[in-house]
Scaffold this motif. Structure first.
Motif, PDB file in Angstrom:
ATOM      1  N   SER A 261       9.447   0.767 -23.889  1.00  0.00           N
ATOM      2  CA  SER A 261       8.081   0.260 -24.080  1.00  0.00           C
ATOM      3  C   SER A 261       7.290   0.183 -22.775  1.00  0.00           C
ATOM      4  O   SER A 261       6.061   0.107 -22.801  1.00  0.00           O
ATOM      5  N   ARG A 262       7.981   0.189 -21.628  1.00  0.00           N
ATOM      6  CA  ARG A 262       7.322   0.075 -20.321  1.00  0.00           C
ATOM      7  C   ARG A 262       6.331   1.229 -20.147  1.00  0.00           C
ATOM      8  O   ARG A 262       6.664   2.380 -20.417  1.00  0.00           O
ATOM      9  N   ILE A 263       5.129   0.928 -19.681  1.00  0.00           N
ATOM     10  CA  ILE A 263       4.090   1.956 -19.572  1.00  0.00           C
ATOM     11  C   ILE A 263       4.482   3.031 -18.556  1.00  0.00           C
ATOM     12  O   ILE A 263       5.127   2.742 -17.545  1.00  0.00           O
ATOM     13  N   SER A 264       4.090   4.272 -18.818  1.00  0.00           N
ATOM     14  CA  SER A 264       4.371   5.382 -17.901  1.00  0.00           C
ATOM     15  C   SER A 264       3.274   5.475 -16.853  1.00  0.00           C
ATOM     16  O   SER A 264       2.183   4.907 -17.018  1.00  0.00           O
ATOM     17  N   ALA A 265       3.543   6.216 -15.779  1.00  0.00           N
ATOM     18  CA  ALA A 265       2.539   6.392 -14.720  1.00  0.00           C
ATOM     19  C   ALA A 265       1.315   7.122 -15.268  1.00  0.00           C
ATOM     20  O   ALA A 265       0.169   6.763 -14.964  1.00  0.00           O
TER      21      ALA A 265
END
Length: 312
Positions: A261-265
Motif C-alpha cells: 500500500s506504500r505510495i510509489s515514487a
C-alpha cells in the motif's frame, strides 16, 4: 572518510570544474570492494539531473578513483546551516527532486537502500542529487533475498527491521517519508539506537500494527517476541505542524506498514502536495541537463537575481 573510501575535492585540468574524487583503496588479497564495483556499474547507467554524475574512473594498482561532479553540501549540512528550520517552500522543492531521482532509479529496477540526508547532495543552485550508491542493488524478477542489514537504522522500514529480506522499491519510500518529516521538523523522525528502540519509536507514533494495518504481522515471530504495547496511532499534524494538509497526506502514504500500500515514487510525484509548483515541472525530461530550475525560475520569481528557493 567513509567506510571503504576517502573523498577529496579536486579540479579538472581539462574543464577547470570542481570535482569530487572518491578514492577506494584496493587490498591485493580482496581486489576492489564489492560496494565500489556495484556503485560504478550502476552509476555508469544512471544519467539524470537528480542523480550525481560519474564523470570518469581511474584504476591503478593501489586504488580505484571515481571522479564525480562536485556539490557543495548535503541535506544534513543544509539543515544544520538553516538552524534546522527550513523554508517549507524549499522542503517541497527538495522533496520533488528526491522523488524524481528515485522514480528514475525504480523505473530501472534499481533500489538505493541507503537513503538518508547525508546521501542527498545539494549544489549552490539548489539542485538535489542522490549519491552514494554503494549499497544500491539492481532488483531482479523474481525478487532475490537480500541482506536485511542495509539501510541506516533511522530510515529503515519496519518490515526490514523485523527481518524481511524479500523487499522491493517500498524500502526506499519509507526513508523518503522519514526525510520529509526531518526537513519539516528539523530533527530525525525515529532516532532509535537499537532495532527494538527503533520499532518502539515507530509504533508509539504510528500505532502498533494489527492485521488490519499490516496483513500477516500477527504471525511474525520477531514482532511477537518483542511484546510491544498496543499503541494507538497519533495524529501526525500534531508532530509536524508546519506541513499543510496535502503534505500530511503524502507523509501518511509514505509511512504505511503494508509495503503493497506504500505510495510509489512515480505516484508521489503526482500528489496534490506539489500542485503549487505548477504543471511545467511534470514536463521535464530525464536528461542530466533537465534541471527543475530551468522551469522553476519562470514559475516563481523571474526577476530576482537571488534564487528564490535558497534561504537568505
Amino acid at each position: 572518510n567513509g567506510t571503504y573510501a576517502t573523498v577529496f575535492k579536486g579540479r579538472s585540468k581539462l574543464t577547470e570544474n570542481l570535482v569530487a574524487l572518491k578514492e577506494i583503496r584496493l587490498e591485493h588479497e580482496e581486489g576492489a570492494p564489492c560496494t565500489a564495483i556495484r556503485e560504478v556499474s550502476l552509476l555508469k547507467n544512471l544519467k539524470h539531473a537528480n542523480i550525481v554524475t560519474l564523470h570518469d574512473i581511474i584504476h591503478t594498482e593501489r586504488c580505484l578513483t571515481l571522479v564525480f561532479e562536485y556539490l557543495d553540501s548535503d541535506l544534513k549540512q543544509y539543515l544544520d546551516n538553516c538552524g534546522n528550520l527550513m523554508s517549507m517552500h524549499n522542503v517541497k522543492i527538495f522533496m520533488f527532486q528526491l522523488l524524481r531521482g528515485l522514480s528514475y532509479c525504480h523505473t530501472r529496477k534499481i533500489l538505493h537502500r541507503d537513503l538518508k540526508p547525508q546521501n542527498l547532495l545539494i549544489n549552490e543552485t539548489g539542485e538535489l542529487k542522490l549519491a552514494d550508491f554503494g549499497l544500491a542493488r539492481a532488483k531482479s524478477v523474481p525478487t532475490k533475498t537480500y541482506s536485511n542489514e542495509v539501510v541506516t537504522l533511522w530510515y529503515r522500514p519496519p518490515d526490514v527491521l523485523l527481518g524481511s529480506t524479500e523487499y522491493s522499491t517500498p524500502i526506499d519510500m519509507w526513508g523518503v517519508g522519514c526525510i520529509l518529516n526531518e526537513m519539516a521538523t528539523g530533527h530525525p523522525m525515529f532516532p532509535g539506537a537499537t532495532v527494538k528502540e527503533e520499532l518502539h519509536l515507530i509504533f508509539r507514533l504510528l500505532g502498533t500494527p494489527t492485521e488490519e494495518t499490516w496483513s500477516g504481522i500477527s504471525s511474525n515471530e520477531e514482532f511477537r517476541s518483542y511484546l510491544f504495547p498496543q499503541y494507538r496511532p497519533q495524529t501526525l499534524i500534531n508532530h509536524v505542524p508546519r506541513l499543510d494538509t496535502e503534505g500530511i497526506d503524502l507523509l501518511s502514504a509514505l509511512l504505511l506498514y503494508d509495503t503493497r500500500s506504500r505510495i510509489s515514487a512515480e505516484a508521489a510525484l503526482q500528489h496534490p502536495y506539489f500542485l503549487s509548483l505548477g504543471n511545467n515541472i511534470h514536463n521535464l525530461t530525464d536528461s542530466r541537463d533537465s534541471s527543475l530550475f530551468g522551469v522553476f525560475r519562470a514559475v516563481v520569481r523571474p526577476r530576482s537575481r537571488r534564487p528564490s528557493f535558497w534561504p537568505i
